[in-house]
Write an enzyme that holds these catalytic residues in place. Structure first.
Site, PDB file in Angstrom:
ATOM      1  N   HIS A 149       0.852  -1.189   0.000  1.00 51.14           N
ATOM      2  CA  HIS A 149       0.000   0.000   0.000  1.00 51.14           C
ATOM      3  C   HIS A 149       0.890   1.241   0.000  1.00 51.14           C
ATOM      4  CE1 HIS A 149      -2.813   3.050   1.410  1.00 51.14           C
ATOM      5  NE2 HIS A 149      -3.790   2.215   1.139  1.00 51.14           N
ATOM      6  N   CYS A 190      -3.674   2.723  -4.440  1.00 50.42           N
ATOM      7  CA  CYS A 190      -4.654   3.496  -3.667  1.00 50.42           C
ATOM      8  C   CYS A 190      -4.752   4.895  -4.278  1.00 50.42           C
ATOM      9  CB  CYS A 190      -4.235   3.551  -2.209  1.00 50.42           C
ATOM     10  SG  CYS A 190      -5.359   4.548  -1.222  1.00 50.42           S
ATOM     11  N   HIS A 194      -7.633   0.349  -4.409  1.00 49.91           N
ATOM     12  CA  HIS A 194      -8.405   1.151  -3.447  1.00 49.91           C
ATOM     13  C   HIS A 194      -8.884   2.373  -4.216  1.00 49.91           C
ATOM     14  CE1 HIS A 194      -6.432  -0.244   0.617  1.00 49.91           C
ATOM     15  NE2 HIS A 194      -6.988  -1.227  -0.057  1.00 49.91           N
ATOM     16  N   ASP A 223     -13.069   3.122  -0.796  1.00 52.51           N
ATOM     17  CA  ASP A 223     -12.178   3.382   0.339  1.00 52.51           C
ATOM     18  C   ASP A 223     -12.933   4.221   1.353  1.00 52.51           C
ATOM     19  OD1 ASP A 223      -9.864   3.228   1.793  1.00 52.51           O
ATOM     20  OD2 ASP A 223      -8.569   3.983   0.240  1.00 52.51           O
ATOM     21  N   HIS A 224     -12.242   5.020   2.094  1.00 51.50           N
ATOM     22  CA  HIS A 224     -12.881   5.755   3.187  1.00 51.50           C
ATOM     23  C   HIS A 224     -14.161   6.436   2.746  1.00 51.50           C
ATOM     24  CE1 HIS A 224      -8.398   6.391   4.239  1.00 51.50           C
ATOM     25  NE2 HIS A 224      -8.789   5.147   4.424  1.00 51.50           N
ATOM     26  N   TYR A 260     -14.613   4.403   8.050  1.00 48.72           N
ATOM     27  CA  TYR A 260     -15.102   3.051   7.774  1.00 48.72           C
ATOM     28  C   TYR A 260     -16.529   2.794   8.252  1.00 48.72           C
ATOM     29  CZ  TYR A 260     -10.622   1.805   5.855  1.00 48.72           C
ATOM     30  OH  TYR A 260      -9.509   1.746   5.044  1.00 48.72           O
TER      31      TYR A 260
HETATM   32  C1  DNO Z   1      -6.412   3.088   5.332  1.00 44.33           C
HETATM   33  C2  DNO Z   1      -5.877   1.871   4.770  1.00 44.33           C
HETATM   34  C3  DNO Z   1      -4.511   1.560   5.306  1.00 44.33           C
HETATM   35  C4  DNO Z   1      -4.040   0.253   4.756  1.00 44.33           C
HETATM   36  C5  DNO Z   1      -2.664  -0.128   5.179  1.00 44.33           C
HETATM   37  C6  DNO Z   1      -2.201  -1.329   4.441  1.00 44.33           C
HETATM   38  O1  DNO Z   1      -7.580   3.252   5.348  1.00 44.33           O
HETATM   39  O2  DNO Z   1      -5.909   1.903   3.408  1.00 44.33           O
HETATM   40  O3  DNO Z   1      -4.585   1.482   6.701  1.00 44.33           O
HETATM   41  O4  DNO Z   1      -4.892  -0.752   5.196  1.00 44.33           O
HETATM   42  O5  DNO Z   1      -1.766   0.895   4.983  1.00 44.33           O
HETATM   43  O6  DNO Z   1      -1.216  -1.960   5.164  1.00 44.33           O
END
Ligand code: DNO
Length: 346
Positions: free
Chosen positions: A198, A236, A263, A308-309, A322
């Site tokens: 990531h 991401c 992501h 994602d978020h 989340y």
């Molecule tokens: C945040 C996530 C990160 C991700 C880590 C992977 O929302 O995308 O916490 O899980 O960096 O190791």
């Protein structure tokens, strides 16, 4: 493309029953959260997790994350033992049918924001990052905590760790990442688990700590450290896209065959090294989500993607980034873009 959704396990108020009702979501992205970083994940625990997820008619193929112990990142004393444990966990995950493992190599802190409940004009609450505010935070005295930060540190432990990093340069971190990958990718290849690093979020150094997985050139360097298809990326969009120099659709096209997990989220850049987490919709942020999904479609991406978020909307309270509602809207929006792109290209 397989649409997946992150689930934080039994303590997550966003339950599997709720997730399975989101149109088009077929798989879960999760982890075992109560095993200390560096220890082996038992096969029994993994199989129990898989069963629970499969019983909800959802697939269990992606782990986010198997965290990397700080001794590995600092290249310290016990790293060989922790790397062995990491490999043992990968072998167990493979036995349970896991195909992709997401991890990161960010020193001490995972993703970081300055405010977790910033109110946007529509009354929703978003995570934001304001450069000056982050620069004013002292991680040793601040109460700020994000999902993903290891809560196991004592103040003294954290202080000692931050001090240790004083003498670790970016090049040292690259060397330690190479050492890790040279050992882990061999095993990942054997058991057919695709490792997906990531990117650093945000993609620049924070709290005086080096961060290296941040730009096109650094992604290229990472992939060449061990040139195996099993050494790949979690692309991401929101992390990389926070730096305007990162052209996310171009990165997807360039690194396509090494992207194992997507992501997908939008962000609105509000200043130099500052941004808000907007809704997923293109018009609400600085990233063109259509172009991002089109790039995935054009490269024939068949792997997992997740929204994602999300913001907190409709009065929801929960784990920052989340909650259920805004992420569910994100999943449906991304699936809608995909359907349209797919039909236009038939
Ligand atoms: C945040 C996530 C990160 C991700 C880590 C992977 O929302 O995308 O916490 O899980 O960096 O190791």
């Amino acid at each position: 493309m397989e649409m997946t959704f992150r689930w934080y396990g039994d303590s997550d108020p966003v339950t599997l029953d709720k997730i399975r009702q989101i149109p088009g979501v077929t798989g879960i992205v999760t982890a075992i959260y109560d095993i200390p970083v560096g220890k082996v994940w038992d096969l029994d625990r993994i199989m129990a997790l898989k069963k629970k997820i499969n019983d909800s008619a959802l697939a269990f193929k992606v782990i986010e994350s198997v965290p990397v112990h700080e001794d590995i990142k600092t290249g310290d004393g016990n790293r060989d033992e922790y790397i062995e444990n990491y490999c043992a966990t990968l072998k167990n995950l493979a036995k349970a049918g896991v195909e992709v493992v997401c991890y990161n190599f960010m020193p001490v802190f995972d993703w970081t924001r300055s405010d977790l409940t910033f109110e946007l004009p529509d009354g929703s609450n978003a995570l934001i990052y304001v450069k000056e505010q982050v620069e004013a935070i002292n991680p040793l005295t601040s109460d700020l905590s994000l999902p993903g930060w290891d809560a196991a540190y004592t103040k003294d432990g954290l202080k000692a760790l931050l001090e240790k990093y004083q003498s670790i340069t970016e090049e040292d971190l690259w060397g330690n990442l190479k050492y890790f990958l040279e050992r882990v990718i061999k095993v990942a290849q054997e058991v057919k688990i695709k490792m997906a690093i990531h990117p650093d979020d945000p993609p620049w150094p924070i709290f005086g700590l080096p961060r290296i997985i941040s730009s096109r050139d650094n992604l290229d360097r990472l992939l060449k450290l061990v040139d195996s298809p099993y050494n790949g990326l979690t692309l991401c969009s929101g992390s990389l896209g926070a730096a305007p120099s990162n052209d996310v659709p171009a990165l997807i096209r360039e690194f396509g065959d090494r992207i194992h997990f997507g992501h997908c989220r939008n962000i609105k850049i509000t200043g130099q090294q500052s941004f808000e987490e907007s809704s997923h919709r293109s018009d609400d942020g600085s990233l063109d989500m259509y172009e991002i999904m089109k790039a995935y479609h054009d490269i024939g991406f068949t792997g997992p993607i997740r929204p994602d978020h999300g913001r907190m909307i409709w009065g929801e309270q929960g784990r920052p980034g989340y909650g259920l509602y805004d992420r569910a809207l994100g999943a449906v929006y991304l699936n809608g873009l995909w359907e349209a792109i797919d039909k236009e290209n038939k």
